[in-house]
Design a protein around this motif. Structure first.
Motif, PDB file in Angstrom:
ATOM      1  N   PRO A 136       2.445  -0.223   4.587  1.00 47.89           N
ATOM      2  CA  PRO A 136       3.060   0.812   3.755  1.00 47.89           C
ATOM      3  C   PRO A 136       4.492   1.075   4.199  1.00 47.89           C
ATOM      4  O   PRO A 136       4.871   0.752   5.342  1.00 47.89           O
ATOM      5  N   LEU A 137       5.267   1.642   3.316  1.00 46.71           N
ATOM      6  CA  LEU A 137       6.619   2.037   3.686  1.00 46.71           C
ATOM      7  C   LEU A 137       6.570   3.110   4.772  1.00 46.71           C
ATOM      8  O   LEU A 137       5.538   3.767   4.967  1.00 46.71           O
ATOM      9  N   PRO A 138       7.676   3.320   5.503  1.00 46.76           N
ATOM     10  CA  PRO A 138       7.668   4.322   6.578  1.00 46.76           C
ATOM     11  C   PRO A 138       7.251   5.710   6.076  1.00 46.76           C
ATOM     12  O   PRO A 138       7.565   6.091   4.944  1.00 46.76           O
ATOM     13  N   TYR A 139       6.544   6.430   6.936  1.00 48.22           N
ATOM     14  CA  TYR A 139       6.113   7.790   6.594  1.00 48.22           C
ATOM     15  C   TYR A 139       7.286   8.749   6.803  1.00 48.22           C
ATOM     16  O   TYR A 139       7.288   9.582   7.702  1.00 48.22           O
ATOM     17  N   GLN A 140       8.271   8.597   5.957  1.00 47.88           N
ATOM     18  CA  GLN A 140       9.471   9.435   5.956  1.00 47.88           C
ATOM     19  C   GLN A 140       9.701   9.908   4.526  1.00 47.88           C
ATOM     20  O   GLN A 140       9.447   9.167   3.575  1.00 47.88           O
ATOM     21  N   SER A 141      10.200  11.116   4.365  1.00 53.25           N
ATOM     22  CA  SER A 141      10.328  11.695   3.029  1.00 53.25           C
ATOM     23  C   SER A 141      11.226  10.862   2.125  1.00 53.25           C
ATOM     24  O   SER A 141      11.055  10.859   0.906  1.00 53.25           O
ATOM     25  N   ASP A 142      12.174  10.130   2.713  1.00 54.32           N
ATOM     26  CA  ASP A 142      13.052   9.282   1.903  1.00 54.32           C
ATOM     27  C   ASP A 142      12.267   8.184   1.187  1.00 54.32           C
ATOM     28  O   ASP A 142      12.718   7.688   0.146  1.00 54.32           O
ATOM     29  N   PHE A 143      11.117   7.807   1.737  1.00 54.82           N
ATOM     30  CA  PHE A 143      10.384   6.659   1.204  1.00 54.82           C
ATOM     31  C   PHE A 143       8.995   7.051   0.687  1.00 54.82           C
ATOM     32  O   PHE A 143       8.065   6.246   0.733  1.00 54.82           O
ATOM     33  N   ALA A 144       8.886   8.256   0.182  1.00 55.15           N
ATOM     34  CA  ALA A 144       7.614   8.701  -0.390  1.00 55.15           C
ATOM     35  C   ALA A 144       7.234   7.795  -1.559  1.00 55.15           C
ATOM     36  O   ALA A 144       8.022   7.572  -2.478  1.00 55.15           O
ATOM     37  N   PRO A 173       0.833  -1.202   0.000  1.00 58.99           N
ATOM     38  CA  PRO A 173       0.000   0.000   0.000  1.00 58.99           C
ATOM     39  C   PRO A 173       0.869   1.254   0.000  1.00 58.99           C
ATOM     40  O   PRO A 173       1.866   1.338   0.725  1.00 58.99           O
ATOM     41  N   ALA A 174       0.519   2.219  -0.828  1.00 56.53           N
ATOM     42  CA  ALA A 174       1.305   3.443  -0.934  1.00 56.53           C
ATOM     43  C   ALA A 174       1.081   4.335   0.278  1.00 56.53           C
ATOM     44  O   ALA A 174      -0.051   4.493   0.749  1.00 56.53           O
ATOM     45  N   ASN A 175       2.163   4.936   0.778  1.00 57.06           N
ATOM     46  CA  ASN A 175       1.997   5.835   1.929  1.00 57.06           C
ATOM     47  C   ASN A 175       1.486   7.218   1.508  1.00 57.06           C
ATOM     48  O   ASN A 175       0.932   7.951   2.332  1.00 57.06           O
ATOM     49  N   LEU A 176       1.659   7.607   0.255  1.00 57.77           N
ATOM     50  CA  LEU A 176       1.085   8.843  -0.303  1.00 57.77           C
ATOM     51  C   LEU A 176       1.368  10.057   0.580  1.00 57.77           C
ATOM     52  O   LEU A 176       0.550  10.981   0.700  1.00 57.77           O
ATOM     53  N   MET A 177       2.563  10.083   1.159  1.00 58.94           N
ATOM     54  CA  MET A 177       2.847  11.068   2.189  1.00 58.94           C
ATOM     55  C   MET A 177       3.100  12.475   1.655  1.00 58.94           C
ATOM     56  O   MET A 177       3.156  13.432   2.431  1.00 58.94           O
ATOM     57  N   THR A 178       3.219  12.634   0.346  1.00 56.24           N
ATOM     58  CA  THR A 178       3.517  13.951  -0.213  1.00 56.24           C
ATOM     59  C   THR A 178       2.342  14.901  -0.109  1.00 56.24           C
ATOM     60  O   THR A 178       2.517  16.116  -0.056  1.00 56.24           O
ATOM     61  N   ARG A 212       9.482  23.148  -9.488  1.00 57.40           N
ATOM     62  CA  ARG A 212       8.258  23.931  -9.332  1.00 57.40           C
ATOM     63  C   ARG A 212       7.185  23.130  -8.600  1.00 57.40           C
ATOM     64  O   ARG A 212       6.458  23.657  -7.753  1.00 57.40           O
ATOM     65  N   PHE A 213       7.078  21.843  -8.941  1.00 58.03           N
ATOM     66  CA  PHE A 213       6.125  20.944  -8.312  1.00 58.03           C
ATOM     67  C   PHE A 213       6.888  19.816  -7.616  1.00 58.03           C
ATOM     68  O   PHE A 213       8.015  19.487  -8.004  1.00 58.03           O
ATOM     69  N   PRO A 214       6.295  19.201  -6.599  1.00 55.82           N
ATOM     70  CA  PRO A 214       7.011  18.120  -5.904  1.00 55.82           C
ATOM     71  C   PRO A 214       7.177  16.880  -6.776  1.00 55.82           C
ATOM     72  O   PRO A 214       6.280  16.522  -7.550  1.00 55.82           O
ATOM     73  N   ALA A 215       8.348  16.261  -6.671  1.00 55.43           N
ATOM     74  CA  ALA A 215       8.576  14.947  -7.278  1.00 55.43           C
ATOM     75  C   ALA A 215       8.190  13.921  -6.222  1.00 55.43           C
ATOM     76  O   ALA A 215       8.883  13.744  -5.225  1.00 55.43           O
ATOM     77  N   ARG A 216       7.072  13.239  -6.422  1.00 54.60           N
ATOM     78  CA  ARG A 216       6.438  12.530  -5.318  1.00 54.60           C
ATOM     79  C   ARG A 216       7.055  11.175  -4.999  1.00 54.60           C
ATOM     80  O   ARG A 216       6.974  10.710  -3.871  1.00 54.60           O
ATOM     81  N   GLN A 217       7.635  10.514  -5.983  1.00 53.18           N
ATOM     82  CA  GLN A 217       8.169   9.160  -5.770  1.00 53.18           C
ATOM     83  C   GLN A 217       9.677   9.219  -5.617  1.00 53.18           C
ATOM     84  O   GLN A 217      10.363   9.830  -6.443  1.00 53.18           O
ATOM     85  N   THR A 218      10.212   8.549  -4.589  1.00 54.22           N
ATOM     86  CA  THR A 218      11.661   8.529  -4.423  1.00 54.22           C
ATOM     87  C   THR A 218      12.252   7.237  -4.971  1.00 54.22           C
ATOM     88  O   THR A 218      11.586   6.192  -5.012  1.00 54.22           O
ATOM     89  N   ARG A 219      13.499   7.340  -5.340  1.00 57.69           N
ATOM     90  CA  ARG A 219      14.237   6.153  -5.772  1.00 57.69           C
ATOM     91  C   ARG A 219      14.298   5.130  -4.637  1.00 57.69           C
ATOM     92  O   ARG A 219      14.173   3.913  -4.865  1.00 57.69           O
ATOM     93  N   GLN A 220      14.474   5.633  -3.438  1.00 59.53           N
ATOM     94  CA  GLN A 220      14.624   4.740  -2.284  1.00 59.53           C
ATOM     95  C   GLN A 220      13.352   3.920  -2.031  1.00 59.53           C
ATOM     96  O   GLN A 220      13.423   2.766  -1.600  1.00 59.53           O
ATOM     97  N   SER A 221      12.192   4.505  -2.278  1.00 55.01           N
ATOM     98  CA  SER A 221      10.955   3.734  -2.096  1.00 55.01           C
ATOM     99  C   SER A 221      10.864   2.621  -3.131  1.00 55.01           C
ATOM    100  O   SER A 221      10.431   1.508  -2.825  1.00 55.01           O
TER     101      SER A 221
END
Length: 446
Positions: free
Chosen positions: A164-172, A129-134, A207-216
């Motif tokens: 879901p992955l941890p609610y940390q920006s590294d794992f968005a 399940p996606a954490n969708l934290m952005t 300009r806009f957030p890049a929502r998916q991280t490589r780490q996730s």
């Protein structure tokens, strides 16, 4: 092994509204404050599901989430009766009420990343399940999404539903909207393409957030036990994100051996295609269909949602069918491109159009509404609940939507406590209809 690709579409919830909550989603921003039609929205989605089932495809239903979500508001210090909380938040913090009332779980492409049993090291279908934290309105979705997946895919010998992955920006993580699987046939090993927008180890100042991280993406590949040689991590083009392609599925879609993508979809296009070819070596020959920017600009691609379409293998048809939104037909550039596409000899032989205008005005096309799950016959028969579309379920859902949903809804109407009552009545009836149990939603558990 024989397997099919099933589509599980998200049912639009009773609080469907245009709150303008999604940064980087241009359609959502344009529609902010306008009147929505929850009834039209849910009936459009049900009609799309029925149309695909009629074509011989396996079509499932994902339930909406409980909205407005009182547990969020109570956590933020609001107290009293449920009606009093709704009225107070509507007066004092309407932005929080919009966040707690968003029907964004309708876009099931963001529900999870899914890997079929043919790709996973333990022979089970894996769901993360996606954490969708952005975005704040979507970050509250993961617990109920996990509950829905665990209820429908309950057989732990065949399915593995992760937290879901941890609610940390590294794992968005934004789910399957940034995931494509290519294969010769669905029951055989394939290539999984995981697309990321930013590397958490470096700064990103777009300009806009890049929502998916490589780490996730790396974490999901590990927990799904994917073969590293058959897994490709690719960076989405910054240009695409800055133009409003907040997810990869706004500029790319694929199924079978075919990858259909915009010329400016990937940061390193040549490197991405080479990596896919290498991962597919010995399995299949990828069929790349690239749409040149000279024929369809990024702006036209994003406005029309040409790529936020479903690419379908319909039984009895030799070539793929692209199910695009009506807006693709109404855009001159994408309509002309579609005409040229099907006139050729490539893997896509037809384009059909679906009316999902209520969803489109909030930035979600046909592909946003569905979560793809590859299932063997045994896995399909192991599903729980009454969630696969049949003529009887179609009629029941149509009657349910007509009975329980409002014809129009403005963001200001979210402060009406009666909407909470209506929404809960609708969800109570739905859990019985879908066989999900009387304890499926938080309000049902007390």
């Amino acid at each position: 092994m024989t397997a099919i690709e099933a589509n599980f579409d998200g049912l639009v919830g009773p609080t469907h509204n245009y709150g303008g909550l999604s940064e980087g989603n241009l359609a959502s921003a344009r529609s902010e404050g306008l009147a929505s039609s929850p009834r039209e929205a849910v009936l459009e989605g049900i009609a799309k599901m029925k149309a695909l089932a009629d074509l011989g495809l396996v079509q499932g239903v994902m339930p909406p989430h409980e909205r407005p979500f009182l547990p969020l508001l109570k956590t933020l210090g609001f107290s009293g009766s449920d009606a009093a909380i709704i009225e107070q938040v509507g007066r004092e913090a309407p932005h929080l009420l919009r966040r707690a009332s968003s029907a964004s779980a309708m876009w099931a492409a963001n529900a999870a990343m899914v890997s079929p049993s043919a790709d996973s090291g333990d022979g089970r279908v894996h769901f993360s399940p996606a954490n969708l934290m952005t975005t704040g309105h979507r970050a509250i979705e993961a617990p109920q999404t996990r509950r829905a997946l665990a209820r429908i895919f309950a057989d732990s010998e065949r399915f593995c539903v992760h937290d879901p992955l941890p609610y940390q920006s590294d794992f968005a993580d934004e789910g399957a909207a940034n995931h494509v699987r290519l294969c010769e046939n669905h029951g055989a090993a394939g290539v999984e393409l995981l697309v990321w927008g930013r590397d958490a180890a470096t700064s990103y100042d777009g300009r806009f957030p890049a929502r998916q991280t490589r780490q996730s993406c790396e974490a999901i590949a590990r927990r799904h036990r994917l073969d590293p040689a058959r897994t490709v991590l690719v960076q989405q083009a910054r240009t695409a994100i800055e133009a409003g392609a907040f997810h990869n599925d706004v500029v790319c879609v694929g199924t079978g051996t075919c990858l259909f993508y915009h010329e400016q979809a990937f940061e390193d296009r040549d490197g991405a295609l080479a990596a896919i070819r290498q991962a597919a070596e010995g399995l299949f020959e990828p069929a790349f269909v690239e749409v040149p920017a000279s024929e369809v600009s990024l702006d036209d691609a994003i406005t029309s949602y040409l790529f936020n379409s479903q690419l379908l293998q319909i039984p009895g048809e030799d070539r793929l069918v692209l199910l695009a939104p009506e807006e693709t037909r109404e855009n001159a550039a994408t309509r002309a491109y579609c005409d040229r596409l099907v006139a050729g000899n490539g893997p896509i032989g037809a384009v059909r159009f679906a009316s999902v205008r209520q969803s489109m005005r909030n930035g979600g096309g046909p592909a946003c509404l569905r979560l793809r799950v590859v299932l063997t016959d045994a896995e399909r028969h192991a599903l729980s609940g009454n969630v696969l579309m049949t003529p009887a379920l179609f009629e029941a859902l149509n009657a349910w939507g007509n009975k329980h949903y409002r014809d129009t809804l403005l963001p200001a109407d979210l402060a009406d406590p009666n909407l909470l009552v209506e929404s809960r009545e609708a969800l109570d009836a739905l859990t019985a209809l879908l066989g999900l149990g009387a304890d499926f939603y938080p309000f049902q558990r007390g």
